[in-house]
Structure formats: structure tokens, C-alpha cells
Design an enzyme around this catalytic site. Structure first.
Site: not given
Lengths: 408, 279
Positions: A224, A136, A147, A261, A227-228, A286, A320-321
Site C-alpha cells: 500500500h 503482512e 493498525a 478507495d 501508507n505506513a 486492503d 478511520l479503521c
């Protein structure tokens, strides 16, 4: 039990051809076999009969995007071999029988040192099967880096050559996530497809046209979803628009990973994706290193992480991490959020990822000839036991499985 | 000859299954003494198989010491074709029970030498000690197995070319395309079934009513091959009310009057050998 023995699983509801059916499952030599042939040609009975106690038997879960877990981060790990083993073993508890260890954007020396040491690997009691690496980055858009460390993000101006220089080897790679708006994309995708590597689009500012071009070149997956990437806009739908594009070649399906999630993708967004393009939906965790750890503070590498109410936070903050829900949890959250059938939820974690990787002839189904990787689940979809190649590799505490006269 | 008239096809299925179960139990089958069962396919016996599976699952009957011989099979139809009788027997019966596959016999319609296949089938039956109970159904034209009208009443297991009417009737199972229907079948002969120690024939539905009338009220005729069983010492016809519509009131009343006697056949307490001699 030796692998040549003929094993018959009785008293179970098996997931086959998108339906849960009352049917026995027959296994030999690690494969699911057709009992009709055994009966009429070989004229033999099973060596071992396993009573499944009425449970659901579904294909083992396949996680095509997982960054680590149980305290291990694949991209930042002192001993990748033992780290992989540790995660592979622990994944069995949540019904995962195959996975793609995911390496996020990293410096070249990480790729050089780590990639040759992540081998495709058959699963067993030692852990889930490693299907191949999911890379990725680093060929992503810095404006959608998530991130990922921005100093390591690269362009593809030199085409496939930049890719080889960065990764050193592609031998054990299954999936590469790229931002489709980068230059030389068509050449790079075609080359990767010829190497049987699945190309996924993501971490991108790309518009729908960029996405469609990538798919036409041979990309088949979205990383995903939601996201992103650019949020859906009705005049410029972005990569999300690929779910409803009418410029996709007829025989092709666009698959998309989605993190269910309960945090990274809103339930309404899950429903939109599910209702728009159900055939392409692939559940991914993920998961990050904190997945599978207990609530409380943990030190992972240089990072201090706090797990609170099922969320992984940078300790002392509300940031969030990463995702820490296991595949078992993701399946359940998805089922509740979308109201889909049990069959569909299970296939989104098994058949669909196998199709996305082009391996559904051996993984992701309970069809004859396929690998005997499966999970026992109760009616609430809690994992009771996990089997790889016909061998029980995990059993939840207090679950009784009767075999012949005894209990395993 | 006995005729047992029951309310519905469901009761026929249940009665037949109970009878098979009772016979296996009374026989006291064991490793040195196998009960030999002749079996049909088709929609009529389907319910009987369902019931037998239910009794097996409830632990009431075991097929561990049972040998089976099926009546017939199509020629040149792949074994895993949904219309093959192998497929039928596997899916509707054998995969659900504890029978040893070594004890299952179905004619192989894909054998290279079909004539040899038929004669060795007869030998296998003989080697098993003959058939203790042959269960059968009939067609609307009174055929038993693939012994269509005109078949010899002393026929043995053989290759049979199917009548055009049979192909037409079966086309619905082959995508309504008569060209896809197998034109030949292997079948036990009327004589083969006649050799069984006991024969039980299931007949349900109004479309079989005329055949039942031909089978029991008219004389023995090779144009209604099932009528041959009038002359078998132990034949049981099990039918539902619908199948009696072409019978004389007198016939129906006669057999219904005997129903109390007939029902004793499936009662647990009385051995069949005893009730069998009372007609």
C-alpha cells in the site's frame, strides 16, 4: 453447463493486449481457447453461445491485499474456514475472481492455528480463488505499525529462522510484507524468493537505499504505497522513490499496491503514482471486516464500527479503521481520479496483480490458455456478472444474459 | 462476358457482396442442397467480406448451407502467420459468420504430401458438386489465384513455384525481407476456376488498369491468365472507374450503357436465372 462444452461469448468488447476489442471469447474446460484451431482442426461449432449484450468482458479482478470483509476478519476469526468461504463468495459480487487473504501482525499461536487452514483453493460458484496468503507483518517497523498490534511486532535478527519460528508453515503463503531496513534482509528475501513467495516492502521507516537493496535481493512489490512508510521527501525519497529509481535491474519491474478507495490515498497521490510508474500499479482494497456491510453500526469481534458516508469509523469517533471500498469501487475511483483509460484501470486490477505474483500466464488476462476468469461490465464499469473457469458464478439482479435460446 | 463499372472500390465491394448474397438466396440452399462458393484473399475482396458480414449480422443472409473452397495458400507458412490465407479467412470472414467449419476448404500448404493435397482438393470440389460461383481478384500482371503469367490455361490444382517478381511484390508483407517470403504455393488451376458455373472477378485501382485491358480487350493469352475467362459462359468482371483507365472509350461506353441491365442482377425481385440469360 458442463466444463467440456465449447462456449462462445459473442457481442462483447473483450480486453486483450491492453485494448478493448470487438471479439468473441471462446472457453472450454475452464480455459480460454484459440477458436481458430477449433475451427480448422476440430471443425466444430460452439455447443453454447452466450450473448453478452454489448458489454465489456475483462479479466477477473485479483485482490492481493484483503484483510476480510462482510463481517469477517481473517486475523481474528472463530472459524477461518467458514469465514474464508463467506468472504470468497461475497467477493464475486464485485468482480473479484482471485484473492490473497491477508493476515496482519498476530501472535504466534494465531499463525500456528490459522495458516495451515488457509489453503490455496480453486474458485467456482462457492467463491473466488484463494491464490495464497499475504502475511503482512510481524517483521515490520514498529514506528510504521499502522493498525498492527505493537506487542507482536518482531525483528529478523535470527534471519530466516525467526521467520519459520513465527509462522510455523509457509506452505500456502504467496506474499510476505517486510520492512526492508531489518537485519538479515538479503538472506531472508533470497530464501523466500527460492520458495516462490513474493516479497513486498512496507510498514517501514526505510530509505530509498533500503528499498533498492531489497529489490536487488529479489523483492518485487511495495505494500500500500504511501501508507505506513516515510512520506516522500525530495532529498530522501524513501520507498516511494522506488517508483523512479534508476538502480532497479533492467529486466525487473517494481510493483506497488495502492488503495484507491478515495480516502487512504489522495487523488493527487494516485495521479503521481500512476504518472510516475504506470506499469507497476496494482489496485488493492486492503479491505477490512466492515467492507461490504451496510451503513450503520456493526459489532465485529470486540470492535464497534460505524459505517458512515462510505467510511468505516470506530463507532462514535472520526477515527478511520480501515478501507471498505470493494475492488469494483476502487477501479471506478481510480479511473475518475487519474483520467486513465478504461483498459488501464481494468488491468491495474487484473493483469498487474497477476504479474506481481508471477502468474500472468494463467490469470489476469484473456489470452489463450489462461483461466477463464472474467467479469462482465457495463460502460460505467459496474460489474454485471462474474465468471470463474467459464462458469457464471455471479449475476447482478435484472441482468439478462441470453444463452442459446434461453436466459441464464 | 459482362463488365460492371462502378464509381469506387467501395461500390465494387458492395455490389459483389450483394451479388453473392443474391446467389445464395436464389439458390434456396438447404441441408440437402449446398451452395458452393469459391473464394479469394487479398485487399480487393476484403471490402466484400466486410459487407457480407454486415448482411449476415443484419440477418439478411446465412452461410449455414454454404460450402467454400479457397483459391490458394502458401507452402510451409505456419497457419497462424498473419500472411497465411487461413489466417486471413478466419479473421476477415469465417469467425464472423455462421458457416459450419466442416464446409470450409482451404488448401493445406503444410501437408506432408502436397501433390496428394492438391488432387484430393479437386476431388473435394467434385464431391461438392462443383463450384457454383467462384469469386476472384487479379494481380497487376493479370494472374488469377497463383496462376502467374505463362501458366497453362487448362491447369488444375497444383504446387506452384512463385516467380521472383511475385516474391519481390510480397516482400512488403514479410518485413521487407525477400528471404522470408514463401517460394511456393498451392493453387487452384485456371481450368479449376473455368469449371465453376459462374465466375466473378473483382478489379479495382489504377495499378490493375492495364491487366483489365489485357483481360477483356486483347485475346486470350496464357501470359494474362485472367483473359481465359472471356471464354467462360458466365463471367462477371466488376471494376471501379480507376481500373478502366487503359480501356478504350468505346469499351467503357458499351458496358456502361448496359449498366441498367447489370444492376438488375442484384435486385431482390428478379431471380438471377432470368436476368442471366439477357446479355
Amino acid at each position: 453447463m458442463s466444463s467440456f462444452e465449447l462456449i462462445q461469448f459473442i457481442n462483447c468488447k473483450i480486453l486483450r493486449n491492453h485494448k478493448l476489442i470487438q471479439e468473441h471469447l471462446w472457453v472450454r474446460n475452464g480455459k480460454i481457447i484459440n477458436p481458430e484451431r477449433v475451427f480448422f482442426d476440430e471443425k466444430i461449432k460452439a455447443d453454447i453461445v452466450v450473448d453478452c449484450n454489448g458489454c465489456i468482458v475483462a479479466p477477473g479482478f485479483i485482490d492481493i491485499q484483503i484483510n476480510g470483509g462482510f463481517g469477517i476478519d481473517f486475523s481474528n476469526c472463530e472459524s477461518i474456514e467458514s469465514g474464508l468461504n463467506h468472504v470468497a463468495k461475497n467477493l464475486l459480487n464485485s468482480g473479484v475472481t482471485s484473492f490473497c487473504p491477508t493476515i496482519v501482525t498476530s501472535p504466534n499461536d494465531v499463525y500456528k492455528n490459522v495458516l495451515p487452514r488457509i489453503k490455496k483453493n480453486k474458485g467456482g460458484s462457492h467463491g473466488a480463488t484463494i491464490l495464497g496468503i499475504h502475511l503482512e507483518g510481524p517483521f515490520i517497523n514498529i514506528n510504521k505499525k499502522g493498525a498492527h498490534p505493537s506487542e507482536c511486532i518482531k525483528n529478523l535478527d535470527a534471519g530466516f529462522q525467526s521467520l519459520i519460528e513465527t509462522y510455523s508453515t509457509l506452505e500456502n503463503v504467496s506474499i510476505i510484507t517486510l520492512a526492508p531496513e531489518l537485519k538479515q534482509m538479503d538472506e531472508v528475501i533470497r530464501k523466500l524468493i527460492s520458495l516462490e513467495i513474493t516479497v513486498s516492502v512496507g510498514h517501514s521507516m526505510g530509505n530509498l537505499k533500503d528499498g533498492e537493496d531489497a529489490i536487488i535481493s529479489g523483492a518485487s512489490l511495495i505494500t500500500h504505497l504511501f501508507n505506513a512508510m516515510l512520506p516522500f521527501h525530495h532529498r530522501d525519497p524513501g520507498l516511494v522513490g522506488l517508483l523512479a529509481s534508476n538502480n532497479i535491474p533492467l529486466e525487473r519491474t517494481v510493483y506497488f499496491g495502492i488503495i484507491s478507495d478515495g480516502i487512504h490515498t489522495h487523488p493527487a497521490a494516485l495521479r503521481i503514482a500512476y504518472r510516475t510508474h504506470p506499469d507497476g500499479l496494482v489496485l488493492v482494497t486492503d479491505g477490512v471486516s466492515a467492507m461490504g456491510l451496510e451503513e450503520g453500526k456493526h459489532n465485529i469481534g470486540q470492535l464497534s464500527v460505524e459505517i458512515k458516508n462510505g467510511m468505516a469509523l470506530v463507532a462514535g469517533t472520526t477515527t478511520l479503521c480501515g478501507s471498505i471500498a470493494t475492488m469494483e469501487t476502487c477501479v471506478n475511483i481510480f479511473l475518475k481520479a487519474t483520467g486513465c483509460s478504461i483498459e488501464y484501470a481494468l488491468e491495474a486490477a487484473s493483469l498487474h496483480p497477476a504479474e506481481a505474483l508471477g502468474i500472468s500466464h494463467i490469470k489476469g488476462t484473456l489470452n489463450f490458455g489462461g483461466d477463464a476468469d472474467f467479469v462482465f461490465l457495463d460502460s460505467d464499469l459496474n460489474v454485471l456478472a462474474t465468471w470463474i473457469a467459464g462458469e457464471c458464478v455471479y449475476k447482478k439482479e435484472n441482468v439478462l444474459i441470453k444463452q442459446g435460446g434461453g436466459i441464464i | 462476358m459482362r463488365l460492371v463499372i462502378l464509381e469506387s472500390s467501395d461500390s465494387v465491394a458492395e455490389w459483389a457482396a450483394k451479388y453473392v448474397m443474391k446467389r445464395i438466396k436464389d439458390f434456396e440452399a438447404g441441408p440437402s442442397k449446398y451452395f458452393v462458393l469459391g473464394l479469394p484473399t487479398g485487399s480487393t475482396p476484403y471490402g466484400m467480406y466486410q459487407k457480407l458480414i454486415e448482411y449476415y449480422k443484419a440477418g439478411k443472409v446465412s452461410f449455414k448451407f454454404v460450402k467454400t473452397f479457397n483459391m490458394d495458400e502458401y507452402v510451409n507458412l505456419p497457419r497462424d502467420h498473419p500472411e497465411s490465407y487461413h489466417f486471413y479467412m478466419w479473421n476477415n470472414f469465417f469467425k464472423h459468420i455462421d458457416i459450419d467449419p466442416k464446409n470450409v476448404h482451404i488448401l493445406n500448404g503444410n501437408a506432408t504430401d502436397l501433390v496428394e493435397e492438391c488432387s484430393s482438393y479437386e476431388n473435394e470440389i467434385e464431391k461438392a458438386g462443383g463450384i457454383d460461383l467462384f469469386v476472384g481478384g487479379i494481380g497487376p500482371d493479370g494472374h488469377i489465384a497463383f496462376n502467374e503469367p505463362g501458366s497453362s490455361l487448362v491447369s488444375r490444382t497444383r504446387v506452384k513455384t512463385l516467380a521472383h517478381e511475385t516474391l519481390e511484390a510480397n516482400a512488403r508483407f514479410f518485413g521487407n525481407d525477400i528471404n522470408k517470403v514463401p517460394t511456393q504455393a498451392l493453387t487452384v488451376g485456371v481450368g479449376t476456376v473455368m469449371d465453376a458455373k459462374e465466375v466473378m472477378i473483382l478489379i479495382t485501382g489504377t495499378h490493375k488498369a492495364f491487366a483489365l485491358y489485357k483481360a477483356i480487350e486483347e485475346g486470350v493469352s496464357h501470359m494474362w491468365t485472367v483473359s481465359a475467362f472471356q471464354q467462360h459462359p458466365h463471367t462477371l468482371f466488376i471494376c471501379d472507374e480507376d481500373a478502366t483507365l487503359e480501356l478504350k472509350v468505346k469499351t467503357v461506353k458499351y458496358f456502361k450503357a448496359l449498366s441498367a441491365v447489370h444492376h438488375k442482377l442484384i435486385e431482390d425481385t428478379i431471380p438471377i436465372e432470368r436476368s442471366r440469360s439477357i446479355h
